[in-house]
Design an enzyme around this catalytic site. Sequence first.
Site, PDB file in Angstrom:
ATOM      1  N   CYS A 150      14.361  11.128   5.053  1.00 57.00           N
ATOM      2  CA  CYS A 150      14.534  10.825   6.279  1.00 57.00           C
ATOM      3  C   CYS A 150      15.666  10.928   7.193  1.00 57.00           C
ATOM      4  O   CYS A 150      16.225  11.173   8.222  1.00 57.00           O
ATOM      5  CB  CYS A 150      13.547   9.571   6.704  1.00 57.00           C
ATOM      6  SG  CYS A 150      15.228   8.488   5.700  1.00 57.00           S
TER       7      CYS A 150
ATOM      8  N   LYS B  47       0.981  -1.031  -0.012  1.00 62.10           N
ATOM      9  CA  LYS B  47       0.134  -0.564   0.336  1.00 62.10           C
ATOM     10  C   LYS B  47       0.886   1.073   0.094  1.00 62.10           C
ATOM     11  O   LYS B  47       1.096   1.503   1.143  1.00 62.10           O
ATOM     12  CB  LYS B  47      -0.935  -0.564   1.185  1.00 62.10           C
ATOM     13  CG  LYS B  47      -1.778   1.473   1.023  1.00 62.10           C
ATOM     14  CD  LYS B  47      -2.240   1.638   2.304  1.00 62.10           C
ATOM     15  CE  LYS B  47      -1.045   3.035   2.720  1.00 62.10           C
ATOM     16  NZ  LYS B  47      -1.569   4.512   2.179  1.00 62.10           N
TER      17      LYS B  47
ATOM     18  N   GLU C  92      10.299   1.622  10.135  1.00 61.67           N
ATOM     19  CA  GLU C  92      11.268   2.947   9.929  1.00 61.67           C
ATOM     20  C   GLU C  92      10.377   4.113   9.554  1.00 61.67           C
ATOM     21  O   GLU C  92       9.967   4.458   8.973  1.00 61.67           O
ATOM     22  CB  GLU C  92      11.377   2.513   8.424  1.00 61.67           C
ATOM     23  CG  GLU C  92      13.861   3.286   7.846  1.00 61.67           C
ATOM     24  CD  GLU C  92      13.036   4.684   7.399  1.00 61.67           C
ATOM     25  OE1 GLU C  92      13.555   5.760   8.317  1.00 61.67           O
ATOM     26  OE2 GLU C  92      12.859   4.693   6.132  1.00 61.67           O
TER      27      GLU C  92
ATOM     28  N   GLU D 140      10.934  16.761  13.643  1.00 63.02           N
ATOM     29  CA  GLU D 140      11.550  16.935  11.979  1.00 63.02           C
ATOM     30  C   GLU D 140      10.701  17.901  10.946  1.00 63.02           C
ATOM     31  O   GLU D 140       8.966  17.572  11.438  1.00 63.02           O
ATOM     32  CB  GLU D 140      11.184  15.278  11.671  1.00 63.02           C
ATOM     33  CG  GLU D 140      11.772  14.801  10.196  1.00 63.02           C
ATOM     34  CD  GLU D 140      11.386  13.432   9.555  1.00 63.02           C
ATOM     35  OE1 GLU D 140      12.763  12.585   8.813  1.00 63.02           O
ATOM     36  OE2 GLU D 140      10.283  12.670   9.962  1.00 63.02           O
TER      37      GLU D 140
END
Length: 481
Positions: free
Chosen positions: A285, A177, A251, A385
Amino acid sequence: MREYKELYIGGSWAAPSHDRFVDVVSPHSQEVVGTAPEGTPDDVDRAVAAARHAFDHGPWPTMDPKERLAAVQRIADAYNARQAELSELISTEMGAPLWFSQVGQVGATSMALAAFLNFGAQYPWEERRTGFFGQDVVVRREPAGVAGMITPWNVPHFTTISKLIPALLAGCTVVLKPSEEVPLSVLALAEIIDEAGLPEGVVSIIPAGRDTGEHLVRHPGVDKISFTGSPTAGKRIASLCGQDLRRVTLELGAKSAAIILDDADLAMTIERLPLASLLNSGQACIAQTRILASRQRYDEVVDAVTTMVNGLPVGDPLDAANYIGPMVSQRQQQRVDGYITLGQEEGARLVTGGNGMPDGLDRGWYVRPTVFADVDNRMRIAQEEIFGPVLAVIPYDDEADAIRIANDSAYGLGGSVWTSDVEHGVDVARKIRTGTLGINQYLLDFNSPFGGYKSSGFGREFGPEGIEPYIEYKSIALPLG
């Protein structure tokens, strides 16, 4: 204009379970560049049923590993033949600068495919060892089952390959997905997989939203989940998998630090720093958006970083001369712009950039590349982040203080050390609690495990370790004597 009317379910193109289609809007022109169906839980049910049947009754899990390797080689060959087209498609769809699409999106995917093929050819799927009591023991590595995968929009092919290929080599069947932000590029990848001729039911690709993703995570027919995305979503997925003891690897996010030691060659550092800190317009990331500089050289580093950022061309991602492109969506543009406002409210010194559109641009979801100085590591712009072209230059007192600041984060995914003494840089890197680091550069190495500490997730991708999440170990002890 690229249009898809079907989803890739169970190894075949099939009509979706509804008549809802989404328009894909260019983040540069804000014009529609394609359409595609959005998957639903009903589509996931069909895909899981096909994957479950293929795993329980099909040839794929019990096939000779060399045959699975040959199938993956066909995927790699078909992928490599379309690199130029795929690079342009990703840039058009999600705004990655063309240079990065060529090198870090499609190019990196091609290299990762080659690395996994190499590991797959050498992987010890079955071995014999001497048991504790002197008897032989057969140790087998068998497929974990039906693997559900959820991937993000920022590097759609690369994150897919990091999960899909080791799962296929292990003998798993897969329901993928991807993010609904990038349906065109992932369905183009489905075309390539279809061309490789895998058995029926082995792979399904259903771009969809969060509700459909949660349905996949909860599905009783799925044995293993692999997710790349936000820590918030990762915590939710880990909780759901824990309820059913479903295997999971995550992750997640990061807030990585680049430590510039006093003996670093600053000219070399600044030349290489954009690839470590601003790749994919900061939507990565592994981006090292905390720049740590000693108070002794602080002003010099701030000036050099500012000059570097001001010299990076911003604009149309399909123009190979531009280094920074737009954010993927208006929502992401507003998020990054909000952090730029927050940094000023927190008391950081805005050195360059700031709110508003970059000069010369009057449309598109762009953000001005921004540098903050005099940043305290406790500020939110240093802890959270941002996922955009925003750098925070943080002062440190001495090397021990730099290590403390680098480790003072909820995350631990990437990082780098910049120095003229490489071995000393390695010593410093050993003290940073993060999964990957570089000395005088940052490159994700496909022969080595990639993953994070702390809130950056758990599990590893790439290297031979990247196959481990998709296998189960079985020990068969032979008779004594």
